[in-house]
Design an enzyme around this catalytic site. Structure first.
Site, PDB file in Angstrom:
ATOM      1  N   THR A   8      27.410  36.039  44.214  1.00 29.85           N
ATOM      2  CA  THR A   8      28.064  35.809  42.929  1.00 29.85           C
ATOM      3  C   THR A   8      29.458  35.230  43.172  1.00 29.85           C
ATOM      4  O   THR A   8      30.038  35.371  44.251  1.00 29.85           O
ATOM      5  CB  THR A   8      28.178  37.094  42.094  1.00 29.85           C
ATOM      6  OG1 THR A   8      29.064  38.004  42.758  1.00 29.85           O
ATOM      7  CG2 THR A   8      26.815  37.740  41.890  1.00 29.85           C
ATOM      8  N   ILE A  14      36.619  31.998  48.226  1.00 24.63           N
ATOM      9  CA  ILE A  14      35.978  33.026  49.039  1.00 24.63           C
ATOM     10  C   ILE A  14      34.467  32.949  48.904  1.00 24.63           C
ATOM     11  O   ILE A  14      33.729  33.037  49.893  1.00 24.63           O
ATOM     12  CB  ILE A  14      36.501  34.426  48.655  1.00 24.63           C
ATOM     13  CG1 ILE A  14      37.966  34.567  49.075  1.00 24.63           C
ATOM     14  CG2 ILE A  14      35.653  35.517  49.312  1.00 24.63           C
ATOM     15  CD1 ILE A  14      38.620  35.877  48.647  1.00 24.63           C
ATOM     16  N   GLY A  15      33.977  32.749  47.693  1.00 26.66           N
ATOM     17  CA  GLY A  15      32.535  32.614  47.474  1.00 26.66           C
ATOM     18  C   GLY A  15      31.936  31.440  48.224  1.00 26.66           C
ATOM     19  O   GLY A  15      30.839  31.542  48.795  1.00 26.66           O
ATOM     20  N   SER A 135      38.920  45.208  47.279  1.00 24.89           N
ATOM     21  CA  SER A 135      40.320  44.805  47.410  1.00 24.89           C
ATOM     22  C   SER A 135      41.118  45.903  48.086  1.00 24.89           C
ATOM     23  O   SER A 135      40.794  47.096  47.976  1.00 24.89           O
ATOM     24  CB  SER A 135      40.918  44.527  46.027  1.00 24.89           C
ATOM     25  OG  SER A 135      42.333  44.373  46.093  1.00 24.89           O
ATOM     26  N   TYR A 148      43.004  46.604  37.723  1.00 22.74           N
ATOM     27  CA  TYR A 148      42.323  46.006  38.871  1.00 22.74           C
ATOM     28  C   TYR A 148      42.112  47.042  39.974  1.00 22.74           C
ATOM     29  O   TYR A 148      41.034  47.126  40.573  1.00 22.74           O
ATOM     30  CB  TYR A 148      43.154  44.831  39.389  1.00 22.74           C
ATOM     31  CG  TYR A 148      42.492  44.008  40.468  1.00 22.74           C
ATOM     32  CD1 TYR A 148      41.372  43.225  40.187  1.00 22.74           C
ATOM     33  CD2 TYR A 148      43.005  43.980  41.762  1.00 22.74           C
ATOM     34  CE1 TYR A 148      40.775  42.449  41.174  1.00 22.74           C
ATOM     35  CE2 TYR A 148      42.417  43.209  42.749  1.00 22.74           C
ATOM     36  CZ  TYR A 148      41.306  42.455  42.453  1.00 22.74           C
ATOM     37  OH  TYR A 148      40.720  41.691  43.429  1.00 22.74           O
TER      38      TYR A 148
END
Length: 240
Positions: A8, A14-15, A135, A148
């Site tokens: 996803t 990064i993907g 993260s 977040y």
């Protein structure tokens, strides 16, 4: 039988790096995107001579997103990488209900619901690997990033719990928890702010998308066959 991986957020830096790593390992790919179709189309062209690459579209910040995504998956998935780069910065008192609902859906409910729908075929075949991109803030928390930090912390805990549940079925579940990575996600920071953060990081620089994808590549490989329930930090010793 061909092995397929679902990534996803494959349109982000990064993907894209993760997609390239999986293609290098020989996986056929389902690449998810929401808005930046051009980026994943370039990847599809790049991989065309090496692996089968299909594009799937869904808004995973919407409650209907997981169902719409899995409707487009036509083969069993061997590797699932949940990578969504959306963050939120601001005081907790300024977070709207819409922002709260969207972030919880994107970072907690959607991965949970996607895993629910992808698991039956993994369990039937007694194999599979799931990697969540979380993260550093999910481990240490960050002022002005409470929302977040909350959802990424929940994701880390989900990884630990799910790894125990799925280990008897031969399915491994891990996470990669990056520190600050050199991507467009940091475009809101000024040059002075970026320099100040770099000086705080013991290794002296931001991470690269490829350093995150290298960690993912290791966790899904046979070299990590006895590793599950692990949160792999990729942060240059920043807040470790």
């Amino acid at each position: 039988m061909k092995s397929y991986a679902l990534v996803t957020g494959a349109s982000g830096e990064i993907g894209q790096a993760i997609a390239r790593e999986l293609a290098d390992q020989g996986y056929n790919l389902y690449l998810h995107y929401y808005q930046n179709k051009q980026a994943v189309e370039k990847l599809q062209i790049e991989f065309s001579s090496a692996v089968d690459c299909k594009l799937v579209n869904a808004n995973l910040a919407d409650p209907e997103g997981p169902h719409l995504l899995t409707e487009q998956i036509k083969t069993p998935i061997d590797v699932f990488v949940y990578n969504c780069g959306s963050s939120h910065t601001g005081l907790i008192t300024d977070v709207s209900q819409k922002e709260l609902d969207g972030m919880v859906q994107l970072q907690l409910k959607s991965p949970f619901q996607l895993i629910q729908q992808l698991l039956p075929s993994m369990i039937e075949r007694k194999r599979g690997s799931i990697v969540m991109i979380t993260s550093i803030w999910g481990q240490t928390g960050a002022s002005c990033e409470v929302l977040y930090s909350m959802v990424k912390g929940g994701m880390n805990t989900m990884v630990k719990a799910l790894s125990k549940e799925l280990a008897p079925s031969g399915i491994r579940v891990n996470a990669v928890a990056p520190g600050i990575i050199a991507t467009k996600m940091n475009d809101h920071l000024s040059g002075e702010e970026l320099e100040a953060i770099s000086e705080e990081i013991p290794i002296g620089r931001f991470g690269l998308p490829e350093e995150v994808s290298d960690a993912v590549g290791y966790l899904i490989s046979k070299k990590a066959s006895y590793i599950t329930g692990h949160i792999l930090q990729v942060n240059g010793a920043w807040y470790c």
